[in-house]
Design a protein around this motif. Structure first.
Motif, PDB file in Angstrom:
ATOM      1  N   LEU A   1       0.832  -1.215   0.000  1.00  0.00           N
ATOM      2  CA  LEU A   1       0.000   0.000   0.000  1.00  0.00           C
ATOM      3  C   LEU A   1       0.857   1.252   0.000  1.00  0.00           C
ATOM      4  CD1 LEU A   1      -2.825  -1.051   2.507  1.00  0.00           C
ATOM      5  CD2 LEU A   1      -3.066  -0.665   0.048  1.00  0.00           C
ATOM      6  N   LEU A   2       1.926   1.240   0.800  1.00  0.00           N
ATOM      7  CA  LEU A   2       2.822   2.399   0.833  1.00  0.00           C
ATOM      8  C   LEU A   2       3.493   2.616  -0.509  1.00  0.00           C
ATOM      9  CD1 LEU A   2       4.496   1.942   4.344  1.00  0.00           C
ATOM     10  CD2 LEU A   2       2.831   3.695   3.671  1.00  0.00           C
ATOM     11  N   LEU A   3       3.910   1.540  -1.152  1.00  0.00           N
ATOM     12  CA  LEU A   3       4.541   1.648  -2.456  1.00  0.00           C
ATOM     13  C   LEU A   3       3.557   2.181  -3.488  1.00  0.00           C
ATOM     14  CD1 LEU A   3       7.022   1.146  -4.227  1.00  0.00           C
ATOM     15  CD2 LEU A   3       6.191  -1.190  -4.596  1.00  0.00           C
ATOM     16  N   THR A   4       2.326   1.701  -3.433  1.00  0.00           N
ATOM     17  CA  THR A   4       1.293   2.181  -4.355  1.00  0.00           C
ATOM     18  C   THR A   4       1.037   3.667  -4.147  1.00  0.00           C
ATOM     19  OG1 THR A   4       0.243   0.005  -4.401  1.00  0.00           O
ATOM     20  CG2 THR A   4      -1.091   1.888  -5.100  1.00  0.00           C
ATOM     21  N   ALA A   5       0.940   4.072  -2.869  1.00  0.00           N
ATOM     22  CA  ALA A   5       0.705   5.485  -2.573  1.00  0.00           C
ATOM     23  C   ALA A   5       1.858   6.348  -3.062  1.00  0.00           C
ATOM     24  CB  ALA A   5       0.507   5.669  -1.067  1.00  0.00           C
ATOM     25  N   ALA A   6       3.084   5.843  -2.908  1.00  0.00           N
ATOM     26  CA  ALA A   6       4.252   6.620  -3.317  1.00  0.00           C
ATOM     27  C   ALA A   6       4.307   6.805  -4.821  1.00  0.00           C
ATOM     28  CB  ALA A   6       5.528   5.948  -2.825  1.00  0.00           C
ATOM     29  N   LEU A   7       3.801   5.816  -5.567  1.00  0.00           N
ATOM     30  CA  LEU A   7       3.891   5.865  -7.020  1.00  0.00           C
ATOM     31  C   LEU A   7       2.631   6.407  -7.688  1.00  0.00           C
ATOM     32  CD1 LEU A   7       5.660   2.436  -7.692  1.00  0.00           C
ATOM     33  CD2 LEU A   7       6.686   4.717  -7.569  1.00  0.00           C
ATOM     34  N   ALA A   8       1.552   6.576  -6.946  1.00  0.00           N
ATOM     35  CA  ALA A   8       0.295   7.037  -7.535  1.00  0.00           C
ATOM     36  C   ALA A   8       0.355   8.540  -7.827  1.00  0.00           C
ATOM     37  CB  ALA A   8      -0.860   6.755  -6.586  1.00  0.00           C
ATOM     38  N   PRO A   9      -0.126   8.968  -8.983  1.00  0.00           N
ATOM     39  CA  PRO A   9      -0.188  10.415  -9.288  1.00  0.00           C
ATOM     40  C   PRO A   9      -1.121  11.123  -8.302  1.00  0.00           C
ATOM     41  CG  PRO A   9      -0.517   9.088 -11.264  1.00  0.00           C
ATOM     42  CD  PRO A   9      -0.597   8.144 -10.096  1.00  0.00           C
ATOM     43  N   LEU A  10      -0.738  12.322  -7.896  1.00  0.00           N
ATOM     44  CA  LEU A  10      -1.525  13.106  -6.953  1.00  0.00           C
ATOM     45  C   LEU A  10      -1.949  14.424  -7.603  1.00  0.00           C
ATOM     46  CD1 LEU A  10       0.723  12.509  -3.812  1.00  0.00           C
ATOM     47  CD2 LEU A  10      -1.480  11.438  -4.303  1.00  0.00           C
ATOM     48  N   PRO A  11      -3.061  15.020  -7.130  1.00  0.00           N
ATOM     49  CA  PRO A  11      -3.585  16.249  -7.758  1.00  0.00           C
ATOM     50  C   PRO A  11      -2.799  17.500  -7.349  1.00  0.00           C
ATOM     51  CG  PRO A  11      -4.965  15.652  -5.912  1.00  0.00           C
ATOM     52  CD  PRO A  11      -3.948  14.536  -6.049  1.00  0.00           C
ATOM     53  N   TYR A  12      -1.498  17.490  -7.613  1.00  0.00           N
ATOM     54  CA  TYR A  12      -0.621  18.601  -7.263  1.00  0.00           C
ATOM     55  C   TYR A  12       0.222  18.990  -8.469  1.00  0.00           C
ATOM     56  CZ  TYR A  12      -1.603  18.401  -2.260  1.00  0.00           C
ATOM     57  OH  TYR A  12      -2.222  18.459  -1.036  1.00  0.00           O
ATOM     58  N   SER A  13       0.709  20.225  -8.436  1.00  0.00           N
ATOM     59  CA  SER A  13       1.726  20.685  -9.380  1.00  0.00           C
ATOM     60  C   SER A  13       2.929  21.158  -8.576  1.00  0.00           C
ATOM     61  CB  SER A  13       1.198  21.837 -10.242  1.00  0.00           C
ATOM     62  OG  SER A  13       0.236  21.383 -11.160  1.00  0.00           O
TER      63      SER A  13
ATOM     64  N   ALA B   1       5.127  22.592  -3.734  1.00  0.00           N
ATOM     65  CA  ALA B   1       4.035  21.733  -4.177  1.00  0.00           C
ATOM     66  C   ALA B   1       2.727  22.453  -3.887  1.00  0.00           C
ATOM     67  CB  ALA B   1       4.085  20.391  -3.461  1.00  0.00           C
ATOM     68  N   MET B   2       1.929  22.666  -4.926  1.00  0.00           N
ATOM     69  CA  MET B   2       0.690  23.414  -4.792  1.00  0.00           C
ATOM     70  C   MET B   2      -0.464  22.583  -5.355  1.00  0.00           C
ATOM     71  SD  MET B   2       2.258  27.036  -6.216  1.00  0.00           S
ATOM     72  CE  MET B   2       0.776  27.980  -5.889  1.00  0.00           C
ATOM     73  N   PRO B   3      -1.655  22.645  -4.715  1.00  0.00           N
ATOM     74  CA  PRO B   3      -2.807  21.947  -5.288  1.00  0.00           C
ATOM     75  C   PRO B   3      -3.006  22.362  -6.747  1.00  0.00           C
ATOM     76  CG  PRO B   3      -3.345  22.776  -3.112  1.00  0.00           C
ATOM     77  CD  PRO B   3      -1.995  23.349  -3.468  1.00  0.00           C
ATOM     78  N   ARG B   4      -3.267  21.384  -7.586  1.00  0.00           N
ATOM     79  CA  ARG B   4      -3.343  21.664  -9.020  1.00  0.00           C
ATOM     80  C   ARG B   4      -4.403  22.720  -9.337  1.00  0.00           C
ATOM     81  NH1 ARG B   4      -3.420  16.355 -12.163  1.00  0.00           N
ATOM     82  NH2 ARG B   4      -1.290  16.354 -11.369  1.00  0.00           N
ATOM     83  N   GLU B   5      -5.525  22.692  -8.594  1.00  0.00           N
ATOM     84  CA  GLU B   5      -6.584  23.661  -8.885  1.00  0.00           C
ATOM     85  C   GLU B   5      -6.169  25.083  -8.514  1.00  0.00           C
ATOM     86  OE1 GLU B   5      -7.685  21.794  -4.852  1.00  0.00           O
ATOM     87  OE2 GLU B   5      -6.893  21.144  -6.789  1.00  0.00           O
ATOM     88  N   ALA B   6      -5.177  25.224  -7.607  1.00  0.00           N
ATOM     89  CA  ALA B   6      -4.681  26.556  -7.273  1.00  0.00           C
ATOM     90  C   ALA B   6      -3.799  27.108  -8.387  1.00  0.00           C
ATOM     91  CB  ALA B   6      -3.896  26.516  -5.965  1.00  0.00           C
TER      92      ALA B   6
END
Length: 261
Positions: free
Chosen positions: A18-30, A94-99
């Motif tokens: 689960l930790l590995l998946t979380a580390a590699l999953a794309p996140l809604p940030y820029s 790192a900023m939320p993508r919508e910002a």
């Protein structure tokens, strides 16, 4: 191996997976970085940034630099390691993508939106500067040209540049006092200065390009101080008139506003 040990091993493997998946999953940030700056009193790509016809202009000295940030695109994959790296670096955020991209879902839509915002910002900057000087827009034509930059955050610096070219400090001198002054902030037609994003990165861009003074919307003083270069002076502003008064005081040795500590 006992059943207890086997169960513990399975749970540990699941947690690691689960930790590995979380580390590699794309996140809604820029991830954002210090961007380019441009002297609005000078030229960009061989063209004057500010061109005024229908009124006499004055020779200016020093620089008034608008500032910007650059960020990973809306389609870029930003993962947990990228965010952690940005967290510990002073030249990344790192900023939320919508910002970063509040409108549009692809590069073309975002570019169109940013270009529209820039045009609106230029129009209001012209209106604010002429209003500040009590000049009629009927007889004066101002053209602003700045390539490869979008959004509304250069409004304050455009307005200051127009005022400097038309009137300077009002006493025959220049607004900059020969300094390289940078800043950011939106502006309304009646001269109110508004907040923008990425101020801490913009102060670094300004420092990189040799600015020693930075004009910041007052409500963003804390953000600007977060990673402020050691030899840069912050001047908080809320209006175009206040910014002009602060620059004049800076040149004359008067009382210059400062951000609270």
């Amino acid at each position: 191996m006992s059943a207890r040990v086997r169960a513990l091993s399975v749970c540990t493997a699941l947690v690691l997976a689960l930790l590995l998946t979380a580390a590699l999953a794309p996140l809604p940030y820029s991830v954002a970085y210090p961007g380019m700056t441009a002297n609005v009193l000078g030229e960009d790509k061989g063209k004057p940034v500010i061109t005024i016809t229908g009124a006499g202009t004055r020779k200016t000295g020093g620089q008034l630099r608008m500032t910007s940030i650059v960020a990973t695109g809306p389609d870029a994959s930003v993962r947990l390691p990228d965010i952690l790296t940005a967290w510990f670096r002073t030249d990344e955020a790192a900023m939320p993508r919508e910002a970063v991209y509040p409108v549009g879902e692809n590069t073309e839509e975002i570019a169109e939106h940013n270009a529209k915002q820039m045009k609106q910002s230029q129009d209001t900057a012209i209106a604010a500067a002429l209003h500040q000087l009590n000049r009629s827009p009927k007889g004066i034509k101002v053209k602003l040209s700045l390539a490869d930059v979008g959004g509304p955050s250069a409004g304050l610096m455009f307005a200051l540049g127009i005022v400097d070219k038309l009137a300077g400090d009002g006493k025959g001198g220049e607004l900059t006092g020969g300094r390289t002054i940078a800043g950011t902030g939106t502006i309304t037609a009646d001269g109110k200065v508004g907040a923008v994003g990425g101020v801490a990165l913009k102060t670094q861009a300004a420092h990189r390009d040799h600015a020693t003074v930075f004009l910041v919307p007052r409500q963003e003083c804390a953000d600007a101080r977060a990673e402020l270069p050691r030899d840069m002076r912050l001047i908080p502003v809320t209006t175009l008139g206040g910014a002009l008064d602060a620059l004049k005081a800076l040149n004359s040795g008067g009382n210059v506003p400062s951000c609270p500590r």
